[in-house]
Structure formats: structure tokens, C-alpha cells
Design an enzyme around this catalytic site. Sequence first.
Site, PDB file in Angstrom:
ATOM      1  N   CYS A   9       0.857  -1.190   0.000  1.00 17.23           N
ATOM      2  CA  CYS A   9       0.000   0.000   0.000  1.00 17.23           C
ATOM      3  C   CYS A   9       0.888   1.234   0.000  1.00 17.23           C
ATOM      4  O   CYS A   9       2.077   1.148   0.300  1.00 17.23           O
ATOM      5  CB  CYS A   9      -0.951  -0.002   1.197  1.00 17.23           C
ATOM      6  N   HIS A  43      -3.307 -23.685  23.722  1.00 18.75           N
ATOM      7  CA  HIS A  43      -3.269 -24.783  22.758  1.00 18.75           C
ATOM      8  C   HIS A  43      -1.829 -25.078  22.346  1.00 18.75           C
ATOM      9  O   HIS A  43      -0.964 -24.200  22.406  1.00 18.75           O
ATOM     10  CB  HIS A  43      -4.140 -24.495  21.522  1.00 18.75           C
TER      11      HIS A  43
END
Length: 637
Positions: free
Chosen positions: A12, A555
Site C-alpha cells: 500500500c 493450545h
Amino acid sequence: MTKYKIIAATGCPTGIAHTYMAQEALEEAAKKRGISIKVETHGQSGVEHAFTQSEIAQADGVIIAADKDVDIDRFDGKRLINVSVTKGMKEPDELIEKILNDQNVPVYHAAGGAKSSSEEAELTGSFWHKMYVYLMNGVSHMLPLVVAGGVLTAVSFFWGINSADPKSAEYNAIAALLNTIGGFAMNLMVPVLCAYIAEAIGKRTGLVIGFVTGMIAYTNGTGFLGGIVGGFLAGYVAVLLAKLFKSLPKSLDGLKSIFIFPVLGVLIAGTIMWYVSVPMKDINQGMMAFLKSMENSSPILLGLIVGIMCAADMGGPINKAAYLTGTALLAQGNYFFMAGVSAACIAPPLATGFAVLFNKKAYTSKERSAGYVNFLLGSTHITEGAIPFAAKNPLLNIPSFMIGSAIAAILSYVTKISVPAPHGGFIVLPLVNKPFLWVLWIVIGALVSGFLLSIIAGRQSKHDAAMVATPVGNVSVTSEPEVAETKSNDLSDIINEDNIALDVDVKSIDELLQYLANFAKKLGYSTDATAVDKKYLAREAESSTGMEKGIAIPHAQDKTINRSAMLIAKLKQPIEWKTFDGQPVDIVISFLIPDQDDGSNHLEYLSSTSKLLMHDEFVESLKNAKTKTEILKLFQE
């Protein structure tokens, strides 16, 4: 060497946020499909994760999601999609699907060749997108100069507004030096803008010619409008010369690039620019005079226009138009216009932070985290953090942002606030003539937008719940129909009563994670508790898995884990954990993930569970459950 099925390039103009948001979106979309991807980013720090020739050769297709110039000639012979960076952020799944399965995606040929109009449009985007990419290539190279020059010039005012004038009583040698250096940087704005627009079109020859036409534009007082015209002129003159001399022998390539193209290009483009700059100067002066008159005669109208422009696309072309006008006026000594532009750019990200504070239940944990981070981004004049919130419900959210931005800009103009630096947000407050008032106006605008956003989000979440409510005990689960169905099946597959532990007696996160690792080995899900514990700790070091309402979701993914599983531990006493609401944790829901999992499975489990935990009724039922059977039933149903 890793072989990537897809390679992609994102970029960008500012290189601050859009570049990396598009990178993350594409990587996540590929991960869900189990597809290998490498994303090359064209940010403000330069090109990162650049492709090797081998990686390009082995890739099946190329996605370019950029609003700045990316060298595509190296992708000769590859199926290629070229779109805006916004599409990379908002439509990553569609782009991945297209490059994998759409046989109509054309093969790019650097040397040219016949292509149908539809192929040309697909390959390079629309005509206006190409023009925008060329323009933004100039802007992205210009912005660091503008920021550096603007801030140094502004700092020189610490010693007084006339501190750089040797004839003034305020004169200070350090201030004069800073003002001079800053002035040199600001004066390069137009030539650099012009040169890099031309470079995007005509490569190296365009760059050379563009610097000359840019200097003519600057010297003749045409402003950045002249720089834009000169850039496109220089670029297309370079393209024209390349076509005219295409038939010359290959042995004369060196002569063409060093002598023929620069001399003829500078002569042709320079002459045209010299005569074009006369009317361009009048246009530039007329526009600046009009804007200056509006500051005095119609500050409310000017603030409304600037606010709407800055919040319309959060760093896109409309936003950049307002910003470029402000930087151009700064170079002419007008520090009032930038006050409204900066205020209108800072308000939207701050508004998202206020929105999640006003109505936490209406937002997911990820959205709440993003809102909190946006307090920091907004304070430093980075508007792009508000884009995900705008994209969630654009027809209602973008007007909400516009209202707040307009209020901040209007109040800044009405009270005659001046901001002599083109960027930096609250970092440059010492340079603002009325700093506390300016911050107050911005906060008021952000509060208004945040309040509107929170109402819209609350109504949307209630609407979704009414449309797709699935009973789970005493709970209504808000979700897409197909997700709800997957959730029911998936969670049943990875949890049973043996996976649930009650009254777990631990006193810290480390003890808890060690317990879970041993628990996983005991149940046969893992062969090495130490390895799993290390993965738990490594994941926690990246960012806390603490959620809110006393729940954490740690996790671990490791090669010693043989199949996916969910473990649930209710603690005997809460332990300290970094959570969104600052509360200690007494319920832990952990996921075990095999190393070969490409990410799609465990992300579904995690997403399904996170959505359940968004509902107070479900969390209350989970906390009140006394037996393993009650807990299992909650997740299975």
C-alpha cells in the site's frame, strides 16, 4: 527449499497497515485450505520476504494485491491476478479460489503479446486502478520526506515562529538549522512524487525524466498537482521512446539507456512541462486560495468535507487526497488545514476502541483486542486499524466514522488550531498551538462515532441471534447455519468425559500447562509431555491465550501429538492470567493439535468454542456445571 503453491505480493502507499493486513488475510485463507503460500510485502521499510527465482519458477500462480508498483516482469509465464490491496484484505478466499481453480486467469507475458480485453482487465486491473497504482508509487516514496521535513520544520518553532529568521529577535542557530534541513526535505516533495510516478510507468528512464519534470513543476510553483501531471507526462514519454527505438540492435541497448532516452526524454517532457506549468501554477494557487478562504468563511463546511473524505476509505485514495492537500499547504506555511485532516484521521481508530468499551458483548474477543490496540494506532495517526470495523457493516459503520471525523475536523477549524507536522498524531502535541483543546475535539468526535458503532453492533448481534439461534442448554448460539452444524459434529469428535478434569489444584500458569501436558500423555494423545509443555509455553509467550470471564484457551501443536483433542480443566482456585478483562482464570479449555494439521481443523474447533464463550448464558452454565457429564453435554449439544 520450500515449494510454494501460490506466491503473492502486497503493498500500500504508506506501507503501514494495509500491506500487512492483506498479507495476513491471504496467509490465513491459504492456511484454511492447506495451501502453501509465501507473501512478499512492499512496506515502508522496503521489500520483505522477497521471492527467489526458484520460488517463482515452482509456484502455480501469482496474486498481486497492491496499490503501488510491484515488478511483475519477473512473473513472466505465470498465471497472475493483479488487484488492489483492499481486495487482498477483504476477498482473500475468492482470490485463492480463483488462482487455484479458475482456468480463465490469464498467463502474464512480460514481452507483450495478444491478449483479449477481458484478459487485460483481469491481469492489470482497470485503467483507473493502474493510474492509482502509479500515483501511489509516487506518494509512498514522497511520504517519508514529507514527514521528516515537516517534523523538523515544526520542531524549529519551539524557539519561536520566527526563530529561523536572522533578522528576528527570536533567532536561534539550532532552530535555523532544523528549519533549513526540514525545508530541503519538504522541497523534495514534488520532484520525488513526480519521479516515482514516472518510474512506475517508465521504469528507470521514467525516473530520470520524472526528476527533471518534477524540478520544473516545483520551480514554477505548480505544487503537487504539477508533480502529478509531470509524473504521468515523464512516464509516458519514456514508454513512447522505448517503442520508437524498439527496432534498434540489441548491441545499442547501453547507448539507449544512458544517452538516447535520457537526452530526448528530458528535452521532450521538460519542454512540455515548462509550458504546461504556467496554467498549472494558476490552478494550484486558485485551489489553495479557495481552501484558505474556506477556513475563515466556512470552517464548518470545510470540516464536514475533510471529515467525510478522511473517513471514507481509511487511508485509501479519497483519504490520501485530503492528506496530500494538507501536506501541500504545510509546505506553503499553512498549518491550520492539517489540524482538521489529522483530527479526522485519528478519530476513527479511537472510535473503535470506545465502541468495544461501550458494548463488549456485541464484539468478539478478537474485535475487542483490535479495538484496544487501535487506541495506540489512532494516537499515532494510523487510520487503517479502523478498516476491519468499517468492513463489518460498511453501509452503517462508515457513515458513523464520517460523523465523528467531521465533528473533530469542524471543531479544529472553528477554534483555529494549527498543526505544523504532517504526521505523528499525539506525538507532535508539543508543536500544536492548542494541544489540549485539539485532543478534546478528537476525543469528542471519536466518542460520538464509538457510541454509534456500539449501537449498530448491538443490534446486529441481536438480529443474527434471532435469525440463526440454535439451542444449547439454556443458550442461543449466534453463527452461520453451516458453522453451527460443523461445530456440533466437530466438538463431539474431540471431547469425552475422560478429557475433563475437576478441582485441578495448581497455583500458576506454568503449573497448569505442565498439568495439561501430563494429562495429554496420560490419555494417550501425546507421547512426550515435556515437548507438549514447551509448545504450550511458546504459544503463551507469543500472546496470552487468556480470554475473559475467567476462561483461558491454551493450545499446543506438536509432532508428538497423535490426534486432535479438547481438554477441559476446572480449577480448585483461580490463577492469575493475562486476560481481556483482567480477571483470574478458573476454567481452562485446551486444544491439542497434531503437527500434520494444516490449520483448518483446529481453527474450526477454536472458532466454534470461541463463539460459544461469547454468550453469558453458556459461560454461566459451564461455571455452574458440577459433573463431567454436565460439562460434556454442554459442548455436545
